[in-house]
Design an enzyme around this catalytic site. Structure first.
Site, PDB file in Angstrom:
ATOM      1  N   ASP A  30       0.816  -1.219   0.000  1.00  0.00           N
ATOM      2  CA  ASP A  30       0.000   0.000   0.000  1.00  0.00           C
ATOM      3  C   ASP A  30       0.856   1.279   0.000  1.00  0.00           C
ATOM      4  O   ASP A  30       1.962   1.288   0.528  1.00  0.00           O
ATOM      5  CB  ASP A  30      -0.893  -0.018   1.250  1.00  0.00           C
ATOM      6  CG  ASP A  30      -2.012   1.010   1.162  1.00  0.00           C
ATOM      7  OD1 ASP A  30      -2.385   1.404   0.050  1.00  0.00           O
ATOM      8  OD2 ASP A  30      -2.511   1.408   2.239  1.00  0.00           O
ATOM      9  N   ASN A  78     -10.998  -2.565  -5.200  1.00  0.00           N
ATOM     10  CA  ASN A  78     -10.208  -1.599  -5.972  1.00  0.00           C
ATOM     11  C   ASN A  78     -10.825  -1.263  -7.342  1.00  0.00           C
ATOM     12  O   ASN A  78     -10.417  -0.287  -7.973  1.00  0.00           O
ATOM     13  CB  ASN A  78      -8.763  -2.078  -6.152  1.00  0.00           C
ATOM     14  CG  ASN A  78      -7.924  -1.978  -4.882  1.00  0.00           C
ATOM     15  OD1 ASN A  78      -7.020  -2.781  -4.643  1.00  0.00           O
ATOM     16  ND2 ASN A  78      -8.191  -0.985  -4.045  1.00  0.00           N
TER      17      ASN A  78
HETATM   18  C1  IPE Z   1      -1.711   0.194  -3.332  1.00  0.00           C
HETATM   19  O1  IPE Z   1      -1.449   1.557  -3.337  1.00  0.00           O
HETATM   20  C2  IPE Z   1      -1.965  -0.361  -4.713  1.00  0.00           C
HETATM   21  C3  IPE Z   1      -3.350  -0.796  -4.939  1.00  0.00           C
HETATM   22  C4  IPE Z   1      -4.289  -0.784  -4.054  1.00  0.00           C
HETATM   23  C5  IPE Z   1      -3.671  -1.282  -6.250  1.00  0.00           C
HETATM   24  P1  IPE Z   1      -2.603   2.631  -3.323  1.00  0.00           P
HETATM   25  O2  IPE Z   1      -2.978   2.932  -4.736  1.00  0.00           O
HETATM   26  O3  IPE Z   1      -3.723   2.197  -2.466  1.00  0.00           O
HETATM   27  O4  IPE Z   1      -1.865   3.865  -2.687  1.00  0.00           O
HETATM   28  P2  IPE Z   1      -2.475   4.912  -1.666  1.00  0.00           P
HETATM   29  O5  IPE Z   1      -2.982   4.142  -0.510  1.00  0.00           O
HETATM   30  O6  IPE Z   1      -3.574   5.645  -2.396  1.00  0.00           O
HETATM   31  O7  IPE Z   1      -1.331   5.786  -1.323  1.00  0.00           O
HETATM   32  C1  IPE Z   2      -5.434  -2.588   0.117  1.00  0.00           C
HETATM   33  O1  IPE Z   2      -5.132  -1.251  -0.080  1.00  0.00           O
HETATM   34  C2  IPE Z   2      -5.403  -3.338  -1.165  1.00  0.00           C
HETATM   35  C3  IPE Z   2      -4.108  -3.464  -1.804  1.00  0.00           C
HETATM   36  C4  IPE Z   2      -2.964  -3.004  -1.351  1.00  0.00           C
HETATM   37  C5  IPE Z   2      -4.114  -4.151  -3.051  1.00  0.00           C
HETATM   38  P1  IPE Z   2      -6.247  -0.153  -0.292  1.00  0.00           P
HETATM   39  O2  IPE Z   2      -5.530   1.113  -0.518  1.00  0.00           O
HETATM   40  O3  IPE Z   2      -7.204  -0.591  -1.333  1.00  0.00           O
HETATM   41  O4  IPE Z   2      -6.989  -0.179   1.115  1.00  0.00           O
HETATM   42  P2  IPE Z   2      -7.782   0.968   1.865  1.00  0.00           P
HETATM   43  O5  IPE Z   2      -8.770   1.544   0.888  1.00  0.00           O
HETATM   44  O6  IPE Z   2      -6.779   1.991   2.303  1.00  0.00           O
HETATM   45  O7  IPE Z   2      -8.417   0.286   3.031  1.00  0.00           O
HETATM   46 MG    MG Z   3      -4.099   2.464  -0.476  1.00  0.00          MG
END
Ligand code: IPE
Ligand code: IPE
Ligand code: MG
Length: 250
Positions: A30, A78
């Protein structure tokens, strides 16, 4: 739980990994979006950078003797993201499935996907199956890539599968125990994760391995995933090795 962690590099006698290594590590990858935002870049640039980290950390885990690594790459939730972000993630997955994953051949890594493959394009699904089939006979670390994965969805599927067996007369309700339930999850046959690492400083599980994580140790790290290094991995392993796991006992 593996004892006697290997030294980091061949011949490196000074930096030893902890003696107690987890057998199964989960990582919630994340923080890609925030990494990009901090630099005034589009979110997709963060995902590209995060994919590089994925490659480095996977190799590292295999090198130091982790037996199972599960990385959370894309959740069932997602899909809610803007179309162009989802589109760029799908393109990134495609290029990884075509190129990067074949790199893992040298490391003898078994590649598996956990999650609902049917949510992806036929092209991606075929690439996923190809990667699984071509790596199935290797005997190195098992890498589970969680894509279109949601733990609630996984558990509902298990319930449906078990109900079907009961309906067919192959199983009685009394026979449904933890072992039967676990055997109906995507992770069937694998040990539960000993350690789950969440970079980016969020204190939540976000629908990841809810059943499997009943007694997992959590390490939250204040690093965004694209900035996560092998030193951060060592730190997480060090923290884990000092935990006292009691499983409800004393
Ligand atoms: C994790 O990084 C990747 C996916 C969930 C696909 P994020 O895209 O959630 O990054 P933040 O949390 O917005 O910084
Ligand atoms: C969790 O991250 C899913 C992945 C890293 C693939 P998210 O960014 O989707 O989770 P939330 O929304 O912060 O809980
Ligand atoms: Mg995230």
């Amino acid at each position: 739980m593996a004892l006697f962690g290997k030294s980091k590099k061949p011949g490196d006698t000074t930096s030893q990994l902890p003696q107690i290594l987890p057998e199964h590590v989960g990582i919630i990858m994340d923080g890609n979006g925030r990494w990009a935002k901090k630099r005034g870049l589009p979110r997709k640039a963060g995902h590209r950078e995060g994919a590089k980290t994925f490659r480095t950390i996977t190799r590292y885990c295999s090198d130091i003797g982790i037996r199972y690594l599960t990385v959370y790459a894309f959740s069932t939730e997602n899909w809610k993201r803007p179309e162009d972000e989802v589109g760029s993630l799908m393109r990134l997955f495609k290029s990884y499935l075509e190129e990067a994953l074949s790199d893992f051949k040298d490391d003898d890594i078994v590649v598996r996907f956990i999650g609902d493959k049917s949510g992806f394009s036929p092209e991606l699904q075929a690439l996923m199956t190809e990667n699984e089939e071509s790596s199935a006979d290797r005997d190195g670390m098992v890498l589970n890539i969680a894509m279109n994965y949601g733990s609630r969805d996984e558990m509902l599927r298990a319930v449906r599968g078990i109900c079907a067996e009961v309906q067919q007369g192959n199983l009685s309700p009394e026979q449904i125990d933890e072992k039967v339930f676990s055997a109906h999850l995507y992770t069937a046959g694998q040990p539960d994760p000993d350690l789950i690492i969440r970079p980016s400083g969020e204190y939540r599980i976000s629908n990841f391995m809810l059943w499997q994580a009943a007694y997992t140790e959590f390490v939250i790290m204040n690093k965004l995933w694209p900035d996560f290094t092998t030193d951060d991995m060592d730190e997480a392993l060090q923290i884990y090795s000092q935990r006292n796991r009691r499983y409800g006992g004393v």
